[in-house]
Design an enzyme around this catalytic site. Structure first.
Site, PDB file in Angstrom:
ATOM      1  N   GLU A 120       0.851  -1.271  -0.159  1.00 27.23           N
ATOM      2  CA  GLU A 120      -0.006   0.010   0.065  1.00 27.23           C
ATOM      3  C   GLU A 120       0.968   1.291   0.011  1.00 27.23           C
ATOM      4  OE1 GLU A 120      -3.437  -0.047   2.866  1.00 27.23           O
ATOM      5  OE2 GLU A 120      -2.509  -1.922   3.424  1.00 27.23           O
ATOM      6  N   ARG A 346       5.439 -13.536   9.242  1.00 31.88           N
ATOM      7  CA  ARG A 346       5.993 -12.261   9.089  1.00 31.88           C
ATOM      8  C   ARG A 346       7.170 -11.933  10.026  1.00 31.88           C
ATOM      9  NH1 ARG A 346       1.617  -7.576  10.843  1.00 31.88           N
ATOM     10  NH2 ARG A 346       3.263  -6.346   9.746  1.00 31.88           N
ATOM     11  N   LYS A 356       3.417   2.744  11.539  1.00 33.26           N
ATOM     12  CA  LYS A 356       3.456   4.012  10.746  1.00 33.26           C
ATOM     13  C   LYS A 356       2.927   5.332  11.610  1.00 33.26           C
ATOM     14  CE  LYS A 356       2.275   2.431   6.173  1.00 33.26           C
ATOM     15  NZ  LYS A 356       1.690   1.112   6.415  1.00 33.26           N
TER      16      LYS A 356
END
Length: 651
Positions: A120, A346, A356
């Site tokens: 994204e 992950r 973020k």
């Protein structure tokens, strides 16, 4: 000339001069950080071994007691650490040959393989994304196929052009070339047409429920009540089609209406509870402008774009494992080509933050310089710090790929970087906190050239530096009062200067009475001592360059900042950056800069192609460094990549 002086002069000859066979071979004493002869290191190691045996005997008695107690409790005592096996070179394709990824390919052994990396564009990539990039591009390459870089740009409220550019640049820096760069927004019309088809199949409906109503339909708080389907699902196909077109034409405001897929509200998987497919957003898109008032969701878009691009193996992290059922449901329902989705664990790091929101707060509060501050673990920050792309790929390969999430300590990452740099970068002499040493009897050698190898790897070549009567050593390498356990320079003590003609002995020193700091050391050659116990680095006055050195430590004090008392921002390490404004680097730096990138690997495979961070070297006895982007022709700024050895306090 005396014989000693003649021998010394021979060492000062040009590059084609033979190497002195009597010159001591120097090695690093990792305990003290000093360069010493092999004989001296052997003596020190013997002393330490004796001490270790005494400590081991003490520990053995404790272990016997612990084992006895454990046996009585039916427990097994902790295993002793086994000696390290000799490290074999990392096979950068090992993770595709065996284990999870090999099993994935064997489930669908097709040719050609097509994968995609679908970020994204709403933020900068972090270290966890490096694993996703390496897996998706590497898997396709290993099986002779290709990988798309597809921007999942379906949310114009969060996307900015800077992120598109940074993501593509990062992928290429890691050494991967996208087969094609595509955008989900390229398919807006095709996606819309399939949404109408889904409505026509009576598998989608326009809903007007609010968040509370939807939560209740899905079982309420913690599933306390039965699930039930929204009443809007009873609308006719014609009514749903008209309402959906009204959404497209801007007749509804955001949150007044959205398209939901009619899945299976009774299924145990929440990804089948009539997920949203389209929503109204009053925001222009960076690529399509104001053409669209409605935008597809990830759950609707992702599987269909995979289908459009002929993706054979859709590889994603385990957070999407529940999404596999809806991914397969939508492709099957619409009768389109069906890719295979599989999920791997992950990569996360302890001792830092990757979200973020938290990274933005650090930037906004000016706790760090920006998103690329070398103390962060965004990939642009790791790059600026000087970490080579090849070291990152080696790290991912070392970890391997499984379905388990990897939560790795920063020190583990640094170990890989250190090993990689040890065999790939040149060596120079750097003094962080310089103090001058005047060698009073060095007139005959003042300005003489010394040929110095860049590495023990002869292929790296060598360079010349000038020996001068006044040299600079690091302040930490001199002590005003000597002691038996101190091996560097002190009054009356001899120490070797790396590659210099003779060792030196300190004769006197002066200091600033106001600050108490030593301002100058006087010394003389010790022409009698052939092999001093310790060698230290130095920088001469001819050709050396002043530089600012930034030594980076962990940005946080603990392994888990989120759990810190008072919140994660209270865990900031006040010593995360230590600046040495007056450091000195030897003249060989100019040659290293000219020949960069060091090493030539991954996305830095051509001379001059790498950015300033590709100018890397080992500062002997100090650390590994790289040139910072803030440097100018007049000012050199260096970032510490990693220390020469692991800081035991970090463990």
């Amino acid at each position: 000339m005396t014989d000693a002086v003649v021998d010394a002069a021979a060492k000062m000859q040009l590059a084609d001069a033979p190497v002195d066979p009597n010159a001591p071979k120097l090695v690093l004493d990792e305990e003290t950080g000093e360069m010493v002869s092999k004989g001296e290191l052997k003596k020190r190691m013997a002393k330490r071994a004796k001490k270790a045996i005494k400590e081991k005997n003490k520990d053995a008695k404790k272990d016997v007691a612990a084992a006895t107690a454990a046996a009585q409790d039916g427990a097994t005592p902790k295993n002793k650490q086994t000696p390290k096996a000799e490290e074999a070179p990392v096979d950068t394709q090992a993770m595709f040959k065996q284990g999870f990824l090999n099993d994935v390919y064997n489930e669908r052994p097709v040719k050609p393989v097509f994968t995609r990396f679908p970020p994204e564009p709403n933020g900068f990539l972090h270290i966890g994304h490096a694993k996703a990039i390496a897996i998706n591009f590497g898997f396709a390459k290993y099986h002779g196929g290709n990988c798309y870089l597809r921007f999942d740009d379906t949310n114009p409220e969060a996307e900015e052009e800077i992120y598109f550019t940074a993501i593509e640049d990062t992928v290429r820096w890691l050494g991967f070339t996208p087969y094609k760069i595509t955008y989900s927004s390229d398919n807006f019309q095709k996606l819309y047409d399939l949404a109408e088809k889904l409505i026509g199949l009576d598998k989608a409906y326009v809903c007007h429920c609010n968040d509370d109503e939807i939560k209740l339909q899905r079982g309420g708080e913690k599933g306390a009540s039965p699930r039930f389907r929204c009443k809007h699902a009873e609308q006719s196909v014609e009514e749903n089609l008209q309402k959906f077109r009204d959404m497209r034409d801007g007749k509804y405001k955001p949150r007044e209406a959205f398209l939901r897929m009619k899945q299976d509200i009774t299924d145990g998987n929440p990804q089948m509870w009539d997920l949203a497919a389209y929503r109204v957003l009053d925001k222009p898109h960076h690529r399509t402008g104001s053409d669209w008032k409605i935008y597809p969701t990830y759950d609707f878009t992702h599987c269909l774009c995979d289908s459009f691009e002929g993706i054979t193996h859709s590889l994603c992290t385990t957070e999407f494992v529940l999404s596999r059922v809806s991914y397969e449901w939508l492709n099957k329902t619409l009768g389109v080509y069906e890719p295979m989705q599989r999920e791997y664990g992950r990569l996360s790091m302890t001792g830092t933050v990757l979200s973020k929101r938290k990274l933005k707060e650090l930037v906004d509060r000016k706790i760090v310089r920006g998103w690329d501050d070398p103390r962060l673990y965004t990939l642009i920050a790791v790059r600026r710090r000087g970490v080579p792309p090849g070291a990152i790929l080696e790290f991912v390969n070392e970890l391997g790929v499984t379905t388990s999430n990897s939560i790795i300590q920063i020190v583990r990452f640094e170990q890989t970087i250190r090993r990689y740099l040890e065999r790939t970068v040149p060596r120079l002499m750097l003094v962080l906190d310089p103090v001058p040493v005047v060698i009073e009897d060095a007139d005959e050698f003042d300005g003489s050239e010394i040929t110095v190898p860049f590495s023990k790897n002869a292929a790296m070549g060598d360079h010349k530096i000038k020996f001068t009567k006044t040299v600079y050593i690091d302040r930490s390498d001199f002590r005003e009062v000597d002691s038996k356990d101190y091996f560097r320079l002190a009054p009356g003590k001899t120490v070797g200067l790396l590659q210099a003609p003779f060792p030196i002995k300190a004769t006197s020193f002066t200091k600033d009475e106001a600050t108490g700091k030593v301002t100058e050391i006087r010394a003389a050659f010790d022409r009698e001592t052939k092999k001093p116990k310790t060698f230290i680095q130095w920088v001469g006055t001819d050709g050396s360059r002043k530089c600012e050195v930034r030594v980076y430590n962990s940005l946080f004090k603990s392994e888990n900042p989120a759990a810190a008392e008072g919140g994660w921002l209270s865990d900031i390490n006040p010593d995360s950056e230590v600046v040495y404004p007056d450091a000195l680097i030897e003249s060989g730096f100019d040659e290293v800069k000219r020949r960069a990138p060091w090493p030539e690997a991954a996305g830095e495979s051509e001379l001059g192609k790498g950015g300033p961070e590709s100018v890397r070297f080992q500062a002997m006895r100090v650390a590994y460094f790289a040139l910072d982007k803030d440097s100018t022709d007049d000012k050199i700024i260096l970032n510490r990549i990693v220390s020469l050895k692991e800081d035991k306090e970090k463990n």
